[in-house]
Design a protein around this motif. Structure first.
Motif, PDB file in Angstrom:
ATOM      1  N   UNK A  46       0.792  -1.229   0.000  1.00 19.80           N
ATOM      2  CA  UNK A  46       0.000   0.000   0.000  1.00 19.80           C
ATOM      3  C   UNK A  46       0.825   1.279   0.000  1.00 19.80           C
ATOM      4  N   UNK A  47       2.073   1.211   0.453  1.00 14.63           N
ATOM      5  CA  UNK A  47       2.894   2.406   0.613  1.00 14.63           C
ATOM      6  C   UNK A  47       4.237   2.229  -0.092  1.00 14.63           C
ATOM      7  N   UNK A  48       4.435   2.879  -1.228  1.00 17.92           N
ATOM      8  CA  UNK A  48       5.663   2.678  -2.012  1.00 17.92           C
ATOM      9  C   UNK A  48       6.869   3.451  -1.457  1.00 17.92           C
ATOM     10  N   UNK A  49       7.445   2.905  -0.388  1.00 13.45           N
ATOM     11  CA  UNK A  49       8.643   3.465   0.227  1.00 13.45           C
ATOM     12  C   UNK A  49       9.720   2.397   0.148  1.00 13.45           C
ATOM     13  N   UNK A  50      10.872   2.759  -0.399  1.00 14.03           N
ATOM     14  CA  UNK A  50      11.968   1.800  -0.528  1.00 14.03           C
ATOM     15  C   UNK A  50      12.339   1.203   0.818  1.00 14.03           C
ATOM     16  N   UNK A 134       1.598  10.328   2.405  1.00 11.72           N
ATOM     17  CA  UNK A 134       2.346  11.024   1.354  1.00 11.72           C
ATOM     18  C   UNK A 134       2.871  10.014   0.333  1.00 11.72           C
ATOM     19  N   UNK A 135       3.422   8.917   0.815  1.00 12.20           N
ATOM     20  CA  UNK A 135       3.934   7.887  -0.098  1.00 12.20           C
ATOM     21  C   UNK A 135       2.816   7.339  -0.978  1.00 12.20           C
ATOM     22  N   UNK A 136       1.681   7.041  -0.375  1.00 14.70           N
ATOM     23  CA  UNK A 136       0.564   6.478  -1.137  1.00 14.70           C
ATOM     24  C   UNK A 136       0.010   7.478  -2.159  1.00 14.70           C
TER      25      UNK A 136
END
Length: 161
Positions: A46-50, A134-136
């Motif tokens: 759900x959250x595109x954070x490396x 914010x990431x989403x």
């Protein structure tokens, strides 16, 4: 059945997200980071954070004290290995760990990296939710998703040697 919005905007309806991920019913945005007899680790969908990793039990349990002795040993060992790989491969110096017992699916721990860009949302635990949103909402684009997938492959390569 629950409706869950994935990072790619796709909405899936599943009874149990962890079971759906483990079985391949729901495609991961990338690949599994590592899998053991008792746990499955993957990039959060759900959250595109490396480097944001979810470590989930394969068994339907909700609390830490429900883990068997073998699962506890596996849990701390794999959690430590993932953290070491985050530092070595992705340069992640700080991580927030979250686990909650009122989850609607499997026992799982979120490993949320702390990057410099996140400090504009604050420095405490209270900043994590705005960072995730914010990431989403902002970072869900082709370039960032490409970087997230690259990070997943790097972590997986390190952990599955």
């Amino acid at each position: 059945m629950r409706k869950i919005t994935l990072s790619n905007g796709k909405v899936v309806e599943v009874e149990c997200l962890s079971c759906a991920l483990i079985s391949g019913l729901v495609d991961l945005d990338g690949e599994v980071v590592i899998e053991t007899e008792y746990f499955h680790a993957h990039q959060d969908v759900a959250y595109p954070i490396k480097g944001l990793v979810i470590l989930a039990s394969k068994r339907h349990i909700k609390c830490l004290d429900e883990l068997t002795e073998e699962e506890r040993i596996d849990y701390i060992n794999i959690l430590s290995k993932i953290r070491e790989a985050q530092r070595e491969v992705l340069g992640i110096e700080h991580v927030y760990y979250f686990y909650n017992e009122d989850t609607t699916h499997h026992f799982h721990t979120w490993m949320v990296p702390r990057y410099e860009w996140m400090y504009k949302f604050g420095r405490s635990i209270e900043s994590v939710r705005p960072v995730l949103l914010h990431a989403r909402n902002v970072m869900n684009n082709h370039d960032n998703i490409t970087e997230v997938r690259k990070a997943i492959r790097l972590l997986a390569a390190k952990l599955n040697k």
